[in-house]
Design an enzyme around this catalytic site. Structure first.
Site, short mmCIF file in Angstrom:
data_model
loop_
_atom_site.label_atom_id
_atom_site.label_comp_id
_atom_site.label_asym_id
_atom_site.label_seq_id
_atom_site.Cartn_x
_atom_site.Cartn_y
_atom_site.Cartn_z
N CYS A 175 -0.34 8.37 -15.88
CA CYS A 175 -0.16 9.54 -15.13
C CYS A 175 -0.20 9.56 -13.67
CB CYS A 175 -1.85 10.33 -15.52
SG CYS A 175 -2.99 9.52 -14.48
N ARG A 221 -27.91 -4.43 1.11
CA ARG A 221 -28.89 -4.02 2.26
C ARG A 221 -29.50 -5.15 2.97
NH1 ARG A 221 -28.23 -0.26 -1.54
NH2 ARG A 221 -27.00 1.70 -0.63
N HIS A 266 -23.57 2.08 -12.34
CA HIS A 266 -22.60 2.18 -11.61
C HIS A 266 -21.24 1.50 -11.94
CE1 HIS A 266 -26.16 2.82 -8.40
NE2 HIS A 266 -25.68 3.68 -9.20
N THR A 298 -28.35 -12.58 -6.32
CA THR A 298 -28.11 -13.18 -5.33
C THR A 298 -28.09 -14.59 -5.41
OG1 THR A 298 -30.31 -13.01 -4.48
CG2 THR A 298 -28.71 -11.34 -3.72
N ALA A 319 -28.89 -5.44 -7.04
CA ALA A 319 -28.22 -6.53 -6.74
C ALA A 319 -28.87 -7.99 -6.41
CB ALA A 319 -27.46 -6.23 -5.63
N CYS A 355 -6.67 9.67 -15.82
CA CYS A 355 -6.73 9.64 -17.26
C CYS A 355 -7.76 8.42 -17.84
CB CYS A 355 -5.33 9.62 -17.92
SG CYS A 355 -4.55 7.74 -17.71
N SER A 365 -33.50 -2.28 -4.01
CA SER A 365 -34.21 -1.65 -2.78
C SER A 365 -34.58 0.14 -3.08
CB SER A 365 -33.28 -1.29 -1.60
OG SER A 365 -32.20 -0.80 -1.93
N CYS A 400 -7.76 4.13 -14.31
CA CYS A 400 -7.28 5.01 -13.62
C CYS A 400 -8.23 6.36 -13.55
CB CYS A 400 -6.13 5.72 -14.47
SG CYS A 400 -5.36 7.24 -13.94
#
Ligand code: OAD
Ligand code: ZN
Length: 246
Positions: free
Chosen positions: A155, A34, A119, A26, A22, A130, A194, A127
């Site tokens: 679904c 953090r 991530h 910034t 991250a 599905c 971090s 969803c």
């Protein structure tokens, strides 16, 4: 200086794999997690099992996401992103491994297939049952019409940002490709993380163990500083700005 040594290492390297957190975003106005003022200093993370179990948790999660939308929508690649994109165009960087969900590596010029998102991505929704994808605008319209986070029209399972929450499985393909990149590079540069969240934090040491030189660029010390060949405890934009090229 550290930046000069980094320049020498970049010039000498054949295959450079950047790994970002991250901190690279910034300067684009997106808070990290953090640092003082970071997201986890203001809000507690909502774990995946809670999101699945509770409509209230899903509503809270989506309210947070909508509150962030002006920030994400206004963000543009920073000097760090642009420096990495320059090295990518020069053929030195095959792909970037990122923990970030903000789409800024793609916006800086990386082909989507060359951004390994450990991530996930917050610029669209998916969803959890599905895998059907949804635009955020659709989720917002449903939320406003129903007063609650919507379920999948296919679904009926919950719809979530296409990110990985704590307790949620890591994307297998991204993990596989990040492993291969870490093992095959000769220079690995960890930028703005971090290095406390696993398994993502395993890649810098994996690269080092496989023979790459390891550089860490981060304002704060990390647990892997002692195995790095070069540590730059300075601002990312300042450190990578000199490598923004054509
Ligand atoms: P963190 O917030 O944990 O770490 C960001 C690091 O970047 C901090 O150590 C800052 O000191 C540093 N930093 C911030 N801005 C900087 C700047 N301009 N120049 C130099 N350093 C700077 O963020 P991540 O390591 O990315 O995952 O967090 C890892 C994961 O934790 C995220 O992907 C997210 C979060 O929970 C999930 O939610 C699954
Ligand atoms: Zn579904």
């Amino acid at each position: 200086s550290g930046v000069e040594r980094l320049g020498d290492m970049i010039a000498a390297a054949k295959t450079i794999v950047p790994f970002t957190g991250a901190g690279i975003s910034t300067e684009c106005g997106i808070p990290d997690f953090r640092s003082p003022g970071g997201l986890w200093t203001r809000n507690r993370p909502i774990p995946f099992d809670e999101f699945v179990a509770s409509q209230d948790a899903r509503d809270e999660s989506w309210r947070r996401r909508f509150a962030m939308e002006p920030t994400f929508a206004a963000s543009k690649p920073g000097r760090g992103h642009r420096a990495l994109a320059s090295l990518y165009r020069a053929g030195k960087v095959p792909a970037v491994i990122t923990q970030n969900i903000d789409n800024l590596h793609q916006a800086s010029g990386f082909a989507a297939d060359h951004v390994i998102e450990l991530h996930g991505n917050t610029t669209y929704a998916r969803c959890i049952g599905c895998g059907q994808t949804y635009q955020l605008d659709w989720v917002r319209q449903q939320f406003e019409a129903e007063g609650a986070a919507p379920d999948c029209t296919v679904c009926d399972e919950p719809v979530k940002t296409a990110t990985v929450s704590f307790g949620q499985a890591m994307p297998e393909d991204a993990m596989q490709r990040a492993t291969e990149l870490s093992q095959a590079c000769d220079l690995f540069i960890a930028i703005g993380s971090s290095l406390v969240v696993w398994p993502a934090a395993g890649f810098p040491m994996m690269a080092k163990n496989c023979g790459a030189r390891l550089v860490i660029i981060n304002r704060e010390p990390t647990d892997q500083d002692d195995i790095a060949d070069l540590v730059i405890h300075d601002d990312i934009g300042e450190s990578l700005g000199p490598f923004v090229g054509n």
